[in-house]
Design a protein around this motif. Structure first.
Motif, PDB file in Angstrom:
ATOM      1  N   ARG A  24      -6.019  29.899  61.504  1.00  8.19           N
ATOM      2  CA  ARG A  24      -6.399  29.320  60.167  1.00  8.19           C
ATOM      3  C   ARG A  24      -7.949  28.883  60.430  1.00  8.19           C
ATOM      4  O   ARG A  24      -8.427  28.030  61.183  1.00  8.19           O
ATOM      5  CB  ARG A  24      -5.347  28.002  60.013  1.00  8.19           C
ATOM      6  CG  ARG A  24      -5.678  27.420  58.763  1.00  8.19           C
ATOM      7  CD  ARG A  24      -4.726  26.156  58.794  1.00  8.19           C
ATOM      8  NE  ARG A  24      -5.250  24.959  59.491  1.00  8.19           N
ATOM      9  CZ  ARG A  24      -6.292  23.911  59.345  1.00  8.19           C
ATOM     10  NH1 ARG A  24      -6.704  24.072  57.920  1.00  8.19           N
ATOM     11  NH2 ARG A  24      -6.523  23.246  59.993  1.00  8.19           N
ATOM     12  N   SER A  25      -8.464  29.132  59.433  1.00  6.34           N
ATOM     13  CA  SER A  25      -9.956  28.752  59.284  1.00  6.34           C
ATOM     14  C   SER A  25     -10.170  27.175  58.718  1.00  6.34           C
ATOM     15  O   SER A  25      -9.248  26.833  57.828  1.00  6.34           O
ATOM     16  CB  SER A  25     -10.852  29.837  58.232  1.00  6.34           C
ATOM     17  OG  SER A  25     -10.239  29.636  57.070  1.00  6.34           O
ATOM     18  N   TYR A  26     -11.135  26.640  59.054  1.00  3.77           N
ATOM     19  CA  TYR A  26     -11.350  25.381  58.842  1.00  3.77           C
ATOM     20  C   TYR A  26     -12.949  24.976  58.752  1.00  3.77           C
ATOM     21  O   TYR A  26     -13.525  25.718  59.232  1.00  3.77           O
ATOM     22  CB  TYR A  26     -10.670  24.342  59.455  1.00  3.77           C
ATOM     23  CG  TYR A  26     -11.029  24.014  60.981  1.00  3.77           C
ATOM     24  CD1 TYR A  26     -11.824  23.347  61.192  1.00  3.77           C
ATOM     25  CD2 TYR A  26     -10.643  25.064  61.875  1.00  3.77           C
ATOM     26  CE1 TYR A  26     -12.369  23.001  62.669  1.00  3.77           C
ATOM     27  CE2 TYR A  26     -11.046  24.890  63.092  1.00  3.77           C
ATOM     28  CZ  TYR A  26     -11.667  23.935  63.545  1.00  3.77           C
ATOM     29  OH  TYR A  26     -12.248  23.660  64.891  1.00  3.77           O
ATOM     30  N   GLY A  27     -13.229  23.739  58.218  1.00  6.74           N
ATOM     31  CA  GLY A  27     -14.653  23.455  58.220  1.00  6.74           C
ATOM     32  C   GLY A  27     -15.057  23.569  56.665  1.00  6.74           C
ATOM     33  O   GLY A  27     -14.667  24.286  56.090  1.00  6.74           O
ATOM     34  N   LYS A  28     -16.358  22.906  56.424  1.00  8.98           N
ATOM     35  CA  LYS A  28     -16.832  23.201  55.148  1.00  8.98           C
ATOM     36  C   LYS A  28     -17.313  24.513  54.857  1.00  8.98           C
ATOM     37  O   LYS A  28     -17.033  25.089  53.953  1.00  8.98           O
ATOM     38  CB  LYS A  28     -18.245  22.368  55.174  1.00  8.98           C
ATOM     39  CG  LYS A  28     -18.076  20.594  55.293  1.00  8.98           C
ATOM     40  CD  LYS A  28     -19.116  20.099  55.113  1.00  8.98           C
ATOM     41  CE  LYS A  28     -18.956  18.724  55.054  1.00  8.98           C
ATOM     42  NZ  LYS A  28     -20.227  17.840  54.899  1.00  8.98           N
ATOM     43  N   THR A  29     -17.701  25.434  55.996  1.00  5.68           N
ATOM     44  CA  THR A  29     -18.391  26.723  55.801  1.00  5.68           C
ATOM     45  C   THR A  29     -17.009  27.745  56.164  1.00  5.68           C
ATOM     46  O   THR A  29     -17.220  28.905  56.004  1.00  5.68           O
ATOM     47  CB  THR A  29     -19.340  27.177  56.573  1.00  5.68           C
ATOM     48  OG1 THR A  29     -18.805  26.825  57.993  1.00  5.68           O
ATOM     49  CG2 THR A  29     -20.395  26.226  56.114  1.00  5.68           C
ATOM     50  N   GLN A  30     -15.958  27.292  56.302  1.00  5.41           N
ATOM     51  CA  GLN A  30     -14.710  28.084  57.067  1.00  5.41           C
ATOM     52  C   GLN A  30     -14.939  28.935  57.895  1.00  5.41           C
ATOM     53  O   GLN A  30     -14.314  29.886  57.884  1.00  5.41           O
ATOM     54  CB  GLN A  30     -14.075  28.609  55.581  1.00  5.41           C
ATOM     55  CG  GLN A  30     -13.644  27.649  54.356  1.00  5.41           C
ATOM     56  CD  GLN A  30     -12.358  27.192  54.713  1.00  5.41           C
ATOM     57  OE1 GLN A  30     -11.168  27.558  55.001  1.00  5.41           O
ATOM     58  NE2 GLN A  30     -12.067  25.724  54.822  1.00  5.41           N
ATOM     59  N   ASN A  31     -15.940  28.607  58.830  1.00  4.22           N
ATOM     60  CA  ASN A  31     -16.184  29.641  59.720  1.00  4.22           C
ATOM     61  C   ASN A  31     -15.797  29.037  61.231  1.00  4.22           C
ATOM     62  O   ASN A  31     -16.143  29.314  62.389  1.00  4.22           O
ATOM     63  CB  ASN A  31     -17.771  29.581  60.138  1.00  4.22           C
ATOM     64  CG  ASN A  31     -18.505  28.365  60.187  1.00  4.22           C
ATOM     65  OD1 ASN A  31     -17.783  27.552  60.250  1.00  4.22           O
ATOM     66  ND2 ASN A  31     -19.818  28.751  60.172  1.00  4.22           N
ATOM     67  N   HIS A  32     -14.792  28.144  61.222  1.00  2.00           N
ATOM     68  CA  HIS A  32     -14.245  27.815  62.501  1.00  2.00           C
ATOM     69  C   HIS A  32     -12.619  27.932  62.436  1.00  2.00           C
ATOM     70  O   HIS A  32     -12.155  27.973  61.139  1.00  2.00           O
ATOM     71  CB  HIS A  32     -14.332  26.066  62.905  1.00  2.00           C
ATOM     72  CG  HIS A  32     -15.673  25.699  63.037  1.00  2.00           C
ATOM     73  ND1 HIS A  32     -16.496  26.006  64.371  1.00  2.00           N
ATOM     74  CD2 HIS A  32     -16.551  25.300  62.322  1.00  2.00           C
ATOM     75  CE1 HIS A  32     -17.664  25.441  64.193  1.00  2.00           C
ATOM     76  NE2 HIS A  32     -17.937  24.975  62.704  1.00  2.00           N
ATOM     77  N   TRP A  33     -12.036  28.438  63.633  1.00  3.81           N
ATOM     78  CA  TRP A  33     -10.856  28.732  63.805  1.00  3.81           C
ATOM     79  C   TRP A  33      -9.891  28.168  64.584  1.00  3.81           C
ATOM     80  O   TRP A  33     -10.108  27.810  65.755  1.00  3.81           O
ATOM     81  CB  TRP A  33     -10.621  30.315  64.070  1.00  3.81           C
ATOM     82  CG  TRP A  33     -11.728  30.959  63.296  1.00  3.81           C
ATOM     83  CD1 TRP A  33     -12.985  31.445  63.133  1.00  3.81           C
ATOM     84  CD2 TRP A  33     -11.504  31.780  61.928  1.00  3.81           C
ATOM     85  NE1 TRP A  33     -13.585  32.129  62.265  1.00  3.81           N
ATOM     86  CE2 TRP A  33     -12.766  32.119  61.512  1.00  3.81           C
ATOM     87  CE3 TRP A  33     -10.293  31.857  60.967  1.00  3.81           C
ATOM     88  CZ2 TRP A  33     -12.672  32.933  60.141  1.00  3.81           C
ATOM     89  CZ3 TRP A  33     -10.225  32.861  60.083  1.00  3.81           C
ATOM     90  CH2 TRP A  33     -11.443  33.508  59.715  1.00  3.81           C
ATOM     91  N   GLU A  34      -8.705  27.538  64.036  1.00  9.24           N
ATOM     92  CA  GLU A  34      -7.645  27.023  64.935  1.00  9.24           C
ATOM     93  C   GLU A  34      -6.469  27.759  65.073  1.00  9.24           C
ATOM     94  O   GLU A  34      -6.063  28.616  64.235  1.00  9.24           O
ATOM     95  CB  GLU A  34      -7.143  25.762  63.958  1.00  9.24           C
ATOM     96  CG  GLU A  34      -5.830  25.107  64.700  1.00  9.24           C
ATOM     97  CD  GLU A  34      -5.620  24.197  63.678  1.00  9.24           C
ATOM     98  OE1 GLU A  34      -4.457  23.213  64.224  1.00  9.24           O
ATOM     99  OE2 GLU A  34      -5.858  24.174  62.408  1.00  9.24           O
ATOM    100  N   ILE A  35      -6.036  27.955  66.231  1.00  8.15           N
ATOM    101  CA  ILE A  35      -4.737  28.794  66.410  1.00  8.15           C
ATOM    102  C   ILE A  35      -3.686  27.880  66.277  1.00  8.15           C
ATOM    103  O   ILE A  35      -3.411  26.813  66.604  1.00  8.15           O
ATOM    104  CB  ILE A  35      -4.838  29.323  67.862  1.00  8.15           C
ATOM    105  CG1 ILE A  35      -5.879  30.247  68.290  1.00  8.15           C
ATOM    106  CG2 ILE A  35      -3.494  30.191  68.172  1.00  8.15           C
ATOM    107  CD1 ILE A  35      -6.268  30.589  69.713  1.00  8.15           C
ATOM    108  N   ARG A  36      -2.681  28.440  65.372  1.00  7.64           N
ATOM    109  CA  ARG A  36      -1.531  27.700  65.060  1.00  7.64           C
ATOM    110  C   ARG A  36      -0.170  28.787  65.289  1.00  7.64           C
ATOM    111  O   ARG A  36      -0.421  29.798  65.523  1.00  7.64           O
ATOM    112  CB  ARG A  36      -1.251  27.282  63.719  1.00  7.64           C
ATOM    113  CG  ARG A  36      -2.580  26.288  63.221  1.00  7.64           C
ATOM    114  CD  ARG A  36      -2.342  25.917  61.818  1.00  7.64           C
ATOM    115  NE  ARG A  36      -1.237  25.000  61.661  1.00  7.64           N
ATOM    116  CZ  ARG A  36      -1.278  23.657  61.684  1.00  7.64           C
ATOM    117  NH1 ARG A  36      -2.571  23.174  62.179  1.00  7.64           N
ATOM    118  NH2 ARG A  36      -0.202  23.115  61.446  1.00  7.64           N
ATOM    119  N   VAL A  37       0.960  27.980  65.559  1.00  8.66           N
ATOM    120  CA  VAL A  37       2.321  28.814  65.768  1.00  8.66           C
ATOM    121  C   VAL A  37       2.926  28.671  64.689  1.00  8.66           C
ATOM    122  O   VAL A  37       3.444  27.519  64.177  1.00  8.66           O
ATOM    123  CB  VAL A  37       2.564  28.559  67.060  1.00  8.66           C
ATOM    124  CG1 VAL A  37       2.992  27.111  67.232  1.00  8.66           C
ATOM    125  CG2 VAL A  37       3.963  29.242  67.473  1.00  8.66           C
TER     126      VAL A  37
END
Length: 468
Positions: A24-37
């Motif tokens: 799942r991308s996040y942050g203002k620029t959507q260029n960070h990524w979180e791994i979810r299950v």
């Protein structure tokens, strides 16, 4: 820990479960990524964080649903630390599912989560308990980029995507984000699609490597704008693949994309190959002492020219695939099983390296496709393949003609094209050749047949030996 549960439970169902990791991308620029299950149980679905983040989605393997080897994040996380965490979560979920099945306790999401938290050693407060958010896909829909990541994960696994295919869809996502940071499926009508084509054609900024005029090796970066029509057409094809999937999943209800067929003028692509004379010239060229690294590049390329194999197949060719004077193996791209006798030239190249051990018991010293393409151009420039060739492309209705030297257009796939043209020129029947190369239909072979017919027509003047 905050998460949501959605989708109604269906009474009377036998408890079943399924879990999958996703980005799942996040942050203002959507260029960070979180791994979810994300996991489903007895008709309900839960979405939990893993407390693992990535600096780039290119580090994620969409087939194995784990982090690729060699990753080192800015926060000090590594491939080993993240994948170990994901394995622990996967084991904890399996334990929770198994506990409920064996002990025949109440088959509910709440019971499963309780056992999962116990196994993970997580203390959950009252405020952290799951709260239903929505009850169906069609009631609230699916966020576009979330659905896109699910599509990549599902199709990569189901269709055994190659890294090249994954990179194409990752590049398409970057184009989406550059065009519109926020996208809803309801927005994708003809106007939206036309805007995307206009952006790709006129506004997309390209950072294209260009060689300096005075130096064929050193490179600079020049900014250019606008993608070729042929590239836009391919990207729209990938986009429709995703939209068909999303429509089948009921994430998308609009059908404008199915009827969207913009006019994208394209010039016929030239088939670049080496003639018999050029092959001899390449074979006999004396490589300078300071550039002996090009000898192995030449050998691998010549092997492609005399077998018709793709770079990916030569890269994966093992000694066990060589049966005396034959090659028997399964292709990487199409999974076709090929079996054919090698020419003398191909066998001589293999013999040259038969006593040299290579990694994974490979038969030839094959480097990456990108690096080999770079060195091939250097080699062919030295050999003197300076024929000028006009390349025509279109961006919108704007025609662009470029004059390039032949060496600039030669790459690893030129070897396969060279083999096909020369085989047809020597009278090999197309249906026989297709068995050697793995082509599935006559349409793919037709451009080469047209070239050979053109060559044969040019030779007809030799029959006018009596004059007029």
């Amino acid at each position: 820990m905050i998460f949501s549960i959605f989708a109604e439970n269906k009474d009377g169902m036998t408890p079943t479960h399924h879990a999958k990791f996703w980005l799942r991308s996040y942050g203002k620029t959507q260029n960070h990524w979180e791994i979810r299950v994300r996991f489903t149980f007895n008709g309900k679905q839960a979405n939990l964080p893993t407390n693992c983040q990535l600096d780039t989605n290119e580090a994620w393997n969409y087939s194995t649903l784990r982090v690729k080897s060699g990753y080192y994040g800015k926060n000090g996380s590594t491939t080993l630390s993240i994948n170990s965490r994901l394995d622990k979560i996967s084991d904890a979920l399996d334990y929770a599912f198994m506990y409920i099945a064996v002990n025949e306790v109440e088959a509910s999401m709440e019971q499963l989560l309780q056992k999962y938290y116990e196994k993970m050693g997580i203390v959950v407060t009252e405020s952290d308990k799951p709260k239903p958010v929505f009850t169906s896909k069609t009631e609230k829909g699916k966020e576009f980029y979330t659905a896109y990541h699910e599509f990549m994960a599902d199709c990569a696994e189901k269709n055994a995507w190659t890294e090249s295919t994954k990179e194409k869809f990752s590049a398409l996502e970057k184009d989406f984000r550059a065009y519109k940071k926020t996208i809803k499926f309801d927005d994708i009508d003809e106007k939206w699609l036309t805007g995307f084509v206009v952006y790709m054609r006129d506004a997309k900024k390209l950072h294209t490597p260009r060689k300096k005029q005075e130096d064929g090796v050193e490179r600079t970066r020049e900014d250019e704008y606008g993608v070729k029509n042929s590239t836009i057409s391919k990207k729209l094809g990938y986009f429709k693949w995703f939209m068909n999937w999303a429509t089948a999943k009921e994430y998308n209800a609009k059908k404008d994309y199915q009827l969207f067929k913009p006019t994208l003028k394209k010039a016929e692509k030239k088939v670049i190959y080496l003639t018999e004379q050029e092959l001899v010239q390449l074979r006999d060229f004396e490589i300078p002492q300071s550039k002996q690294y090009l000898e192995r590049v030449r050998d691998v390329f010549m092997f492609c020219c005399f077998t018709g194999l793709r770079h990916s197949d030569v890269f994966n060719l093992r000694r066990s695939d060589i049966k005396s004077d034959r090659i028997e193996f399964t292709t990487v791209k199409t999974a076709d099983h090929l079996s054919f006798r090698m020419s003398v030239t191909a066998r001589d190249i293999l013999k040259k390296y038969e006593d040299i051990p290579f990694e994974d018991d490979k038969v030839l010293p094959v480097i990456s496709n990108q690096t080999m393409n770079y060195y091939l151009k250097e080699l062919c420039k030295l050999v003197g393949f300076d024929e000028e060739i006009r390349i025509t492309t279109y961006s919108g209705n704007t025609r662009k003609d470029e004059i390039k030297h032949k060496w600039e257009l030669i790459g690893t796939h030129t070897g396969r094209r060279t083999f096909i043209v020369n085989a047809l020129s020597h009278g090999v029947y197309p249906n026989v050749l297709m068995k050697w190369t793995g082509h599935s239909d006559y349409k793919a072979m037709k451009p080469y047949i047209d070239i050979v017919e053109s060559i044969q027509d040019s030779q007809m003047d030799k029959m006018d030996f009596l004059g007029r």
